[in-house]
Design a protein around this motif. Sequence first.
Motif, PDB file in Angstrom:
ATOM      1  N   ASN A 100       0.847  -1.183   0.000  1.00  0.00           N
ATOM      2  CA  ASN A 100       0.000   0.000   0.000  1.00  0.00           C
ATOM      3  C   ASN A 100       0.884   1.234   0.000  1.00  0.00           C
ATOM      4  O   ASN A 100       1.927   1.248   0.665  1.00  0.00           O
ATOM      5  CB  ASN A 100      -0.858   0.058   1.271  1.00  0.00           C
ATOM      6  N   ILE A 101       0.465   2.270  -0.716  1.00  0.00           N
ATOM      7  CA  ILE A 101       1.118   3.573  -0.628  1.00  0.00           C
ATOM      8  C   ILE A 101       0.068   4.545  -0.107  1.00  0.00           C
ATOM      9  O   ILE A 101      -1.016   4.685  -0.680  1.00  0.00           O
ATOM     10  CB  ILE A 101       1.666   4.051  -1.980  1.00  0.00           C
ATOM     11  N   TYR A 102       0.408   5.196   1.010  1.00  0.00           N
ATOM     12  CA  TYR A 102      -0.533   6.113   1.653  1.00  0.00           C
ATOM     13  C   TYR A 102      -0.455   7.485   1.005  1.00  0.00           C
ATOM     14  O   TYR A 102       0.621   8.060   0.871  1.00  0.00           O
ATOM     15  CB  TYR A 102      -0.222   6.212   3.142  1.00  0.00           C
ATOM     16  N   ASP A 103      -1.622   8.012   0.616  1.00  0.00           N
ATOM     17  CA  ASP A 103      -1.732   9.361   0.073  1.00  0.00           C
ATOM     18  C   ASP A 103      -2.262  10.254   1.191  1.00  0.00           C
ATOM     19  O   ASP A 103      -3.451  10.228   1.514  1.00  0.00           O
ATOM     20  CB  ASP A 103      -2.682   9.364  -1.132  1.00  0.00           C
ATOM     21  N   ALA A 104      -1.375  11.050   1.792  1.00  0.00           N
ATOM     22  CA  ALA A 104      -1.750  11.879   2.944  1.00  0.00           C
ATOM     23  C   ALA A 104      -2.809  12.905   2.573  1.00  0.00           C
ATOM     24  O   ALA A 104      -3.663  13.251   3.402  1.00  0.00           O
ATOM     25  CB  ALA A 104      -0.515  12.565   3.517  1.00  0.00           C
ATOM     26  N   ALA A 105      -2.778  13.401   1.343  1.00  0.00           N
ATOM     27  CA  ALA A 105      -3.741  14.431   0.930  1.00  0.00           C
ATOM     28  C   ALA A 105      -5.171  13.893   0.941  1.00  0.00           C
ATOM     29  O   ALA A 105      -6.097  14.555   1.410  1.00  0.00           O
ATOM     30  CB  ALA A 105      -3.383  14.960  -0.454  1.00  0.00           C
ATOM     31  N   SER A 106      -5.364  12.675   0.442  1.00  0.00           N
ATOM     32  CA  SER A 106      -6.719  12.104   0.367  1.00  0.00           C
ATOM     33  C   SER A 106      -7.044  11.224   1.572  1.00  0.00           C
ATOM     34  O   SER A 106      -8.203  10.951   1.849  1.00  0.00           O
ATOM     35  CB  SER A 106      -6.873  11.275  -0.907  1.00  0.00           C
ATOM     36  N   GLY A 107      -5.995  10.750   2.262  1.00  0.00           N
ATOM     37  CA  GLY A 107      -6.220   9.813   3.368  1.00  0.00           C
ATOM     38  C   GLY A 107      -6.483   8.404   2.887  1.00  0.00           C
ATOM     39  O   GLY A 107      -6.925   7.548   3.656  1.00  0.00           O
ATOM     40  N   ASN A 108      -6.224   8.146   1.595  1.00  0.00           N
ATOM     41  CA  ASN A 108      -6.480   6.835   1.002  1.00  0.00           C
ATOM     42  C   ASN A 108      -5.182   6.092   0.721  1.00  0.00           C
ATOM     43  O   ASN A 108      -4.109   6.685   0.703  1.00  0.00           O
ATOM     44  CB  ASN A 108      -7.261   6.986  -0.312  1.00  0.00           C
ATOM     45  N   PHE A 109      -5.330   4.796   0.466  1.00  0.00           N
ATOM     46  CA  PHE A 109      -4.210   3.937   0.119  1.00  0.00           C
ATOM     47  C   PHE A 109      -4.355   3.460  -1.321  1.00  0.00           C
ATOM     48  O   PHE A 109      -5.437   3.044  -1.733  1.00  0.00           O
ATOM     49  CB  PHE A 109      -4.161   2.715   1.044  1.00  0.00           C
ATOM     50  N   ASP A 110      -3.271   3.539  -2.082  1.00  0.00           N
ATOM     51  CA  ASP A 110      -3.198   2.890  -3.396  1.00  0.00           C
ATOM     52  C   ASP A 110      -2.574   1.529  -3.148  1.00  0.00           C
ATOM     53  O   ASP A 110      -1.561   1.416  -2.456  1.00  0.00           O
ATOM     54  CB  ASP A 110      -2.303   3.692  -4.354  1.00  0.00           C
ATOM     55  N   VAL A 111      -3.166   0.489  -3.746  1.00  0.00           N
ATOM     56  CA  VAL A 111      -2.747  -0.884  -3.457  1.00  0.00           C
ATOM     57  C   VAL A 111      -2.104  -1.507  -4.684  1.00  0.00           C
ATOM     58  O   VAL A 111      -2.621  -1.396  -5.804  1.00  0.00           O
ATOM     59  CB  VAL A 111      -3.947  -1.736  -3.004  1.00  0.00           C
ATOM     60  N   TYR A 112      -0.978  -2.176  -4.444  1.00  0.00           N
ATOM     61  CA  TYR A 112      -0.272  -2.905  -5.508  1.00  0.00           C
ATOM     62  C   TYR A 112      -0.174  -4.356  -5.096  1.00  0.00           C
ATOM     63  O   TYR A 112       0.393  -4.670  -4.064  1.00  0.00           O
ATOM     64  CB  TYR A 112       1.116  -2.310  -5.746  1.00  0.00           C
ATOM     65  N   ARG A 113      -0.770  -5.212  -5.933  1.00  0.00           N
ATOM     66  CA  ARG A 113      -0.717  -6.659  -5.699  1.00  0.00           C
ATOM     67  C   ARG A 113       0.023  -7.317  -6.849  1.00  0.00           C
ATOM     68  O   ARG A 113       0.352  -6.683  -7.843  1.00  0.00           O
ATOM     69  CB  ARG A 113      -2.141  -7.212  -5.579  1.00  0.00           C
ATOM     70  N   LYS A 114       0.231  -8.617  -6.727  1.00  0.00           N
ATOM     71  CA  LYS A 114       0.964  -9.378  -7.726  1.00  0.00           C
ATOM     72  C   LYS A 114       0.410  -9.191  -9.138  1.00  0.00           C
ATOM     73  O   LYS A 114       1.136  -8.958 -10.081  1.00  0.00           O
ATOM     74  CB  LYS A 114       0.936 -10.855  -7.315  1.00  0.00           C
ATOM     75  N   GLU A 115      -0.919  -9.219  -9.239  1.00  0.00           N
ATOM     76  CA  GLU A 115      -1.538  -9.127 -10.573  1.00  0.00           C
ATOM     77  C   GLU A 115      -1.414  -7.719 -11.140  1.00  0.00           C
ATOM     78  O   GLU A 115      -1.485  -7.516 -12.341  1.00  0.00           O
ATOM     79  CB  GLU A 115      -2.993  -9.584 -10.555  1.00  0.00           C
TER      80      GLU A 115
END
Length: 194
Positions: A179-194
């Motif tokens: 996961n990469i946390y985006d402090a501005a939005s408070g959301n996480f971008d998720v990177y999985r194997k696929e």
Amino acid sequence: SSISNDEVCAIYRDKRGNLWIGTWGGGLNRLIPPGDSSGQASFEHFEHDHHKPGTISSNVVRALYEDKQGRFWVGTYGGGLNRFDRDSGTFIQIKYDVSTCGTTGENDNIMHITQTRNGDLWISNDYQGLVCYNPDTGKCKRFRHDLSNPGSLSHDRVRVILEDRGGRLWVGTYGGGINIYDAASGNFDVYRKE
């Protein structure tokens, strides 16, 4: 004077040159280098004793970290976060602010601790998500996986955290990818194997 347990979970060298070893069941150890011609090193032990205030909150030590202010943090499994007072040789169990965090954090299973450039401590938990804790104010925020929110943390078993040179917070999970946390939005971008 040997190490208190053979199952080592964390090793950390602090700014003073002390080598700390966290164990599974033997608490925390500090290596004492050999001081004489015998060449034998020894260990100072810090173990939990529920009859003695100021001892470490659990004998399972998974995370060690010294922050920019020189405070030494000890993350335990089942005993939450401790701050070690080097002057008195005692531990202070940190209880998060319930109004902002949802739980006290005293039973957290801590896996990793890091400090971001703004001074916040980010604490990973096994089964209990991620905590952002401000050691100066005592305020905290807990991040958990939420099936109804695609921008939430991808998994509650958080293993490791890293802030990169660009200030992005990377969060490694056990089963939910990166996961990469985006402090501005408070959301996480998720990177999985696929």
